[in-house]
Design a protein around this motif. Structure first.
Motif, PDB file in Angstrom:
ATOM      1  N   LYS A  50       2.038   1.780  -3.484  1.00  0.00           N
ATOM      2  CA  LYS A  50       0.925   2.308  -4.280  1.00  0.00           C
ATOM      3  C   LYS A  50       0.868   3.825  -4.152  1.00  0.00           C
ATOM      4  O   LYS A  50       0.700   4.541  -5.128  1.00  0.00           O
ATOM      5  CB  LYS A  50      -0.385   1.669  -3.849  1.00  0.00           C
ATOM      6  CG  LYS A  50      -1.588   2.113  -4.659  1.00  0.00           C
ATOM      7  CD  LYS A  50      -2.502   2.926  -3.816  1.00  0.00           C
ATOM      8  CE  LYS A  50      -3.735   3.328  -4.607  1.00  0.00           C
ATOM      9  NZ  LYS A  50      -4.534   4.297  -3.895  1.00  0.00           N
ATOM     10  N   PRO A  66       0.817  -1.223   0.000  1.00  0.00           N
ATOM     11  CA  PRO A  66       0.000   0.000   0.000  1.00  0.00           C
ATOM     12  C   PRO A  66       0.851   1.274   0.000  1.00  0.00           C
ATOM     13  O   PRO A  66       0.482   2.281  -0.613  1.00  0.00           O
ATOM     14  CB  PRO A  66      -0.822  -0.115   1.287  1.00  0.00           C
ATOM     15  CG  PRO A  66      -0.856  -1.574   1.581  1.00  0.00           C
ATOM     16  CD  PRO A  66       0.468  -2.109   1.105  1.00  0.00           C
ATOM     17  N   SER A 104      -4.091  -3.695  -3.038  1.00  0.00           N
ATOM     18  CA  SER A 104      -3.595  -2.378  -2.618  1.00  0.00           C
ATOM     19  C   SER A 104      -4.272  -1.241  -3.382  1.00  0.00           C
ATOM     20  O   SER A 104      -4.172  -0.080  -2.994  1.00  0.00           O
ATOM     21  CB  SER A 104      -2.082  -2.286  -2.827  1.00  0.00           C
ATOM     22  OG  SER A 104      -1.779  -2.107  -4.209  1.00  0.00           O
TER      23      SER A 104
END
Length: 181
Positions: free
Chosen positions: A39, A36, A74
């Protein structure tokens, strides 16, 4: 906090116990909840950070189905597709973002391919057809997408009871009738 003190080193051959398998370092990255964070870094204003975040995601997407799922979960796919489709995106960043899609389509499960298609990844594969060094990889990705759709259609027909298998000769992976001279 993740304890990584017991990770095997490939240079440590003193351990004669074969019951302990080496740790997959990609799994260590996933356990650290890095995906994450990666991302969010693909939208960073610094192109080097964007490029490295995409590169790391592409390596994760080249892994196992579970590792690919972490990238999908994610929420990184949609922003990656947007990066690739934005003509203002730096070419190196764009290239690394493309590799995430290529790796995920070549290593993903049928269900994951469905998600990738829904997220717009076919547009990325289409753009790659214009790049001479990437045509073969793009074609493989598109072939994988089409194979998944073919499998879904066969399953739908079987579920409806119309599962006549008249095309059992198979058109994928077969010979095109050419000869080698």
């Amino acid at each position: 906090m993740l304890d990584i003190s017991n990770i095997n080193s490939s240079n440590n051959n003193n351990n004669k116990s074969s019951s302990h398998t080496p740790t997959d370092f990609t799994d260590v990255i996933l356990e650290c909840v890095a995906v994450p964070r990666l991302k969010s870094l693909i939208a960073h204003s610094n192109r080097e950070i964007q490029k490295e975040a995409c590169w790391t995601l592409s390596n994760i997407a080249a892994g196992t189905v579970d590792q690919i799922q972490a990238v999908i979960d994610s929420g990184a796919i949609q922003p990656l597709v947007q990066l690739v489709n934005n003509k203002k995106t730096d070419q190196e960043v764009r290239s690394e973002a493309c590799w995430v899609v290529l790796n995920a389509t070549s290593c993903g499960s049928d269900q994951q391919i469905g998600v990738l298609v829904a997220e717009g990844c076919v547009s990325v594969l289409g753009l790659l057809l214009e790049e001479t060094t990437m045509v073969s990889m793009a074609l493989e990705g598109l072939e994988r997408v089409l194979q998944v759709e073919k499998n879904r259609e066969i399953a739908r027909k079987e579920k409806l009871g119309g599962g006549s298998n008249s095309s059992s000769g198979g058109s994928s992976g077969g010979s095109s009738g050419g000869s080698s001279g």
